[in-house]
Write an enzyme that holds these catalytic residues in place. Structure first.
Site, PDB file in Angstrom:
ATOM      1  N   SER A  30     -13.372   1.962  -1.397  1.00 28.96           N
ATOM      2  CA  SER A  30     -13.638   1.055  -2.509  1.00 28.96           C
ATOM      3  C   SER A  30     -13.289  -0.396  -2.169  1.00 28.96           C
ATOM      4  O   SER A  30     -14.091  -1.304  -2.430  1.00 28.96           O
ATOM      5  CB  SER A  30     -12.880   1.511  -3.758  1.00 28.96           C
ATOM      6  OG  SER A  30     -11.497   1.654  -3.487  1.00 28.96           O
ATOM      7  N   PHE A  31     -12.127  -0.645  -1.550  1.00 26.98           N
ATOM      8  CA  PHE A  31     -11.740  -2.024  -1.279  1.00 26.98           C
ATOM      9  C   PHE A  31     -12.540  -2.622  -0.129  1.00 26.98           C
ATOM     10  O   PHE A  31     -12.953  -3.786  -0.188  1.00 26.98           O
ATOM     11  CB  PHE A  31     -10.242  -2.117  -0.987  1.00 26.98           C
ATOM     12  CG  PHE A  31      -9.745  -3.532  -0.924  1.00 26.98           C
ATOM     13  CD1 PHE A  31      -9.918  -4.389  -1.996  1.00 26.98           C
ATOM     14  CD2 PHE A  31      -9.113  -4.019   0.208  1.00 26.98           C
ATOM     15  CE1 PHE A  31      -9.469  -5.704  -1.945  1.00 26.98           C
ATOM     16  CE2 PHE A  31      -8.655  -5.326   0.274  1.00 26.98           C
ATOM     17  CZ  PHE A  31      -8.834  -6.169  -0.806  1.00 26.98           C
ATOM     18  N   LYS A 124      -2.983  -1.578   3.059  1.00 27.52           N
ATOM     19  CA  LYS A 124      -1.645  -1.760   2.487  1.00 27.52           C
ATOM     20  C   LYS A 124      -0.820  -0.501   2.739  1.00 27.52           C
ATOM     21  O   LYS A 124      -0.661   0.340   1.852  1.00 27.52           O
ATOM     22  CB  LYS A 124      -1.745  -2.057   0.995  1.00 27.52           C
ATOM     23  CG  LYS A 124      -2.486  -3.352   0.675  1.00 27.52           C
ATOM     24  CD  LYS A 124      -2.634  -3.554  -0.820  1.00 27.52           C
ATOM     25  CE  LYS A 124      -3.331  -4.877  -1.125  1.00 27.52           C
ATOM     26  NZ  LYS A 124      -3.482  -5.103  -2.579  1.00 27.52           N
ATOM     27  N   GLY A 152      -3.038  -8.751  -1.997  1.00 28.81           N
ATOM     28  CA  GLY A 152      -2.884  -9.375  -3.306  1.00 28.81           C
ATOM     29  C   GLY A 152      -3.244  -8.398  -4.401  1.00 28.81           C
ATOM     30  O   GLY A 152      -3.539  -7.228  -4.142  1.00 28.81           O
ATOM     31  N   LYS A 207       4.607  -2.158  -2.954  1.00 28.36           N
ATOM     32  CA  LYS A 207       4.265  -2.029  -4.379  1.00 28.36           C
ATOM     33  C   LYS A 207       3.618  -0.688  -4.683  1.00 28.36           C
ATOM     34  O   LYS A 207       3.658  -0.215  -5.827  1.00 28.36           O
ATOM     35  CB  LYS A 207       3.375  -3.191  -4.832  1.00 28.36           C
ATOM     36  CG  LYS A 207       2.082  -3.377  -4.028  1.00 28.36           C
ATOM     37  CD  LYS A 207       0.930  -2.536  -4.515  1.00 28.36           C
ATOM     38  CE  LYS A 207      -0.251  -2.637  -3.587  1.00 28.36           C
ATOM     39  NZ  LYS A 207      -1.388  -1.795  -4.021  1.00 28.36           N
ATOM     40  N   ASN A 272      -2.519   4.756  -6.683  1.00 25.83           N
ATOM     41  CA  ASN A 272      -1.132   5.213  -6.655  1.00 25.83           C
ATOM     42  C   ASN A 272      -0.605   5.473  -8.063  1.00 25.83           C
ATOM     43  O   ASN A 272       0.156   6.424  -8.285  1.00 25.83           O
ATOM     44  CB  ASN A 272      -0.271   4.187  -5.918  1.00 25.83           C
ATOM     45  CG  ASN A 272      -0.607   4.128  -4.439  1.00 25.83           C
ATOM     46  OD1 ASN A 272      -0.238   5.005  -3.671  1.00 25.83           O
ATOM     47  ND2 ASN A 272      -1.353   3.110  -4.030  1.00 25.83           N
TER      48      ASN A 272
END
Length: 357
Positions: A30-31, A124, A152, A207, A272
């Site tokens: 997706s990203f 990430k 980000g 995160k 997540n």
């Protein structure tokens, strides 16, 4: 209620006013798809590499990524390929959007075709067993290549939908920062620069841990006070850990730190968060991962960070409680209880030195 969209308020990019950079995104999740679509919309000559030839053909024919972004029409100029050499040879920027467990393998595979291309990680996560960041892997496998990391509060569906967003490109190279800004910056997507590579990278990886915690807590209908406490104490854990690894704690006050943390911990779109919610609802880890159907980097990150935190003697009660819930069978409510135990007295710990009680 108006039907006006943000995209209706901005002028489209005039292609001949931009130098058409040759951009490739490795990875059709997706990203990766969102970034490839954004670069294409910005006038870049863009390819997206996908292992599955059938999936690549489908994107070229239908202009949809049916598996990961089925509700969004992609730019018709975006070209999907499954030939890795074709995808990376003679390009200007290579964005790598490959899960952390396969990142090194793919970087090794492209090494024969890399000359002066900039390599930018979109991943990430942290490599299992080695505790290597993606920038470390790029440096180890492609030692002479300029590199950077992009991180980000970037939920892919919002970016593809044209909602205003921002991100950070971190690199020691001013040229890499400028090139990425040139490729991705637009009226609806701001790209800020940083030279704190590990700080930005840590924010993006850490995160994910707390998004799982927030999703798990949300399954118990926790109040706003508890949500706020989880987020702010998560930020304290992140900065504590990052300082031990040499990062600048002030980086965590920016988009790649608190910005990404806030977005990921408050959005059901976050993978997540979804994993955490499923676990809090009584599903096993295997059931939660199967239902998601995508990679949730936070599970591996919990294991890696907890191990390193013990080695470095870093106080991380949320991370430790999550590990106990997921891998040792402790009740999910232990996440909230971990916040209430004795620990550090101070609030903003890189401003006021902490003391344990």
């Amino acid at each position: 209620m108006t039907d006006l969209k943000f995209t209706d308020l901005v002028e489209p990019v005039v292609i001949d006013k931009k130098t058409a950079l040759r951009v490739t995104v490795l990875g059709g999740g997706s990203f990766g798809t969102a970034m490839a679509n954004l670069a294409t919309r910005n006038g870049c000559n863009t390819m997206i590499w996908i292992r599955d030839q059938k999936m690549a053909d489908e994107i070229n024919q239908t202009h949809f990524n049916q598996r990961y972004l089925p509700d969004f029409n992609l730019e018709p100029e975006l070209k999907a390929v499954s030939d890795l050499e074709l995808a990376v040879r003679d390009r200007d920027i290579i964005f790598v959007a490959i899960p952390s467990h396969s990142f090194r393998e793919v970087v090794k595979q492209i090494s024969p075709y890399i000359t002066a291309q900039a390599i930018v990680s979109l991943t990430k996560g942290i490599e299992a067993n080695t505790f290597s960041f993606m920038s470390d892997i790029i440096r180890e496998e492609l030692p002479e290549v300029p590199y950077g990391v992009l991180s980000g509060p970037n939920l892919a569906k919002e970016i593809v939908a044209g909602m205003p967003s921002g991100t950070v490109i971190a690199s020691d190279s001013e040229l890499v920062r400028y090139a990425v800004q040139h490729a991705l910056h637009s009226a609806l997507f701001r790209v800020f620069g940083s030279d704190d590579v590990h700080g930005v990278e840590l924010g993006g990886a850490l995160k994910n841990i707390y998004a799982i915690a927030m999703g798990m807590a949300a399954a118990y209908n926790i109040g706003e006070n508890t949500k706020s406490m989880i987020i702010t104490r998560a930020l304290a854990e992140m900065s504590r850990f990052a300082v031990k690894l040499g990062a600048n704690p002030l980086t965590f006050l920016g988009l790649s730190g608190v910005g990404d943390l806030f977005a990921t911990c408050n959005s059901p779109l976050s993978r997540n968060y979804q994993i955490g919610y499923a676990l809090g609802s009584g599903k096993t880890l295997d059931q939660a991962i199967k239902a998601l159907g995508q990679t949730a980097e936070g599970i591996n990150t919990i294991v890696q960070v907890r191990t390193r935190a013990i080695e470095l003697d870093v106080y991380m009660p949320i991370t430790n409680a999550l590990y106990e819930v997921i891998f040792e069978g402790a009740p999910p409510l232990n996440i909230a209880l971990a916040l209430m135990k004795n620990g550090h007295r101070s609030d903003v710990e890189f401003v006021l030195p902490h003391h344990q009680v």
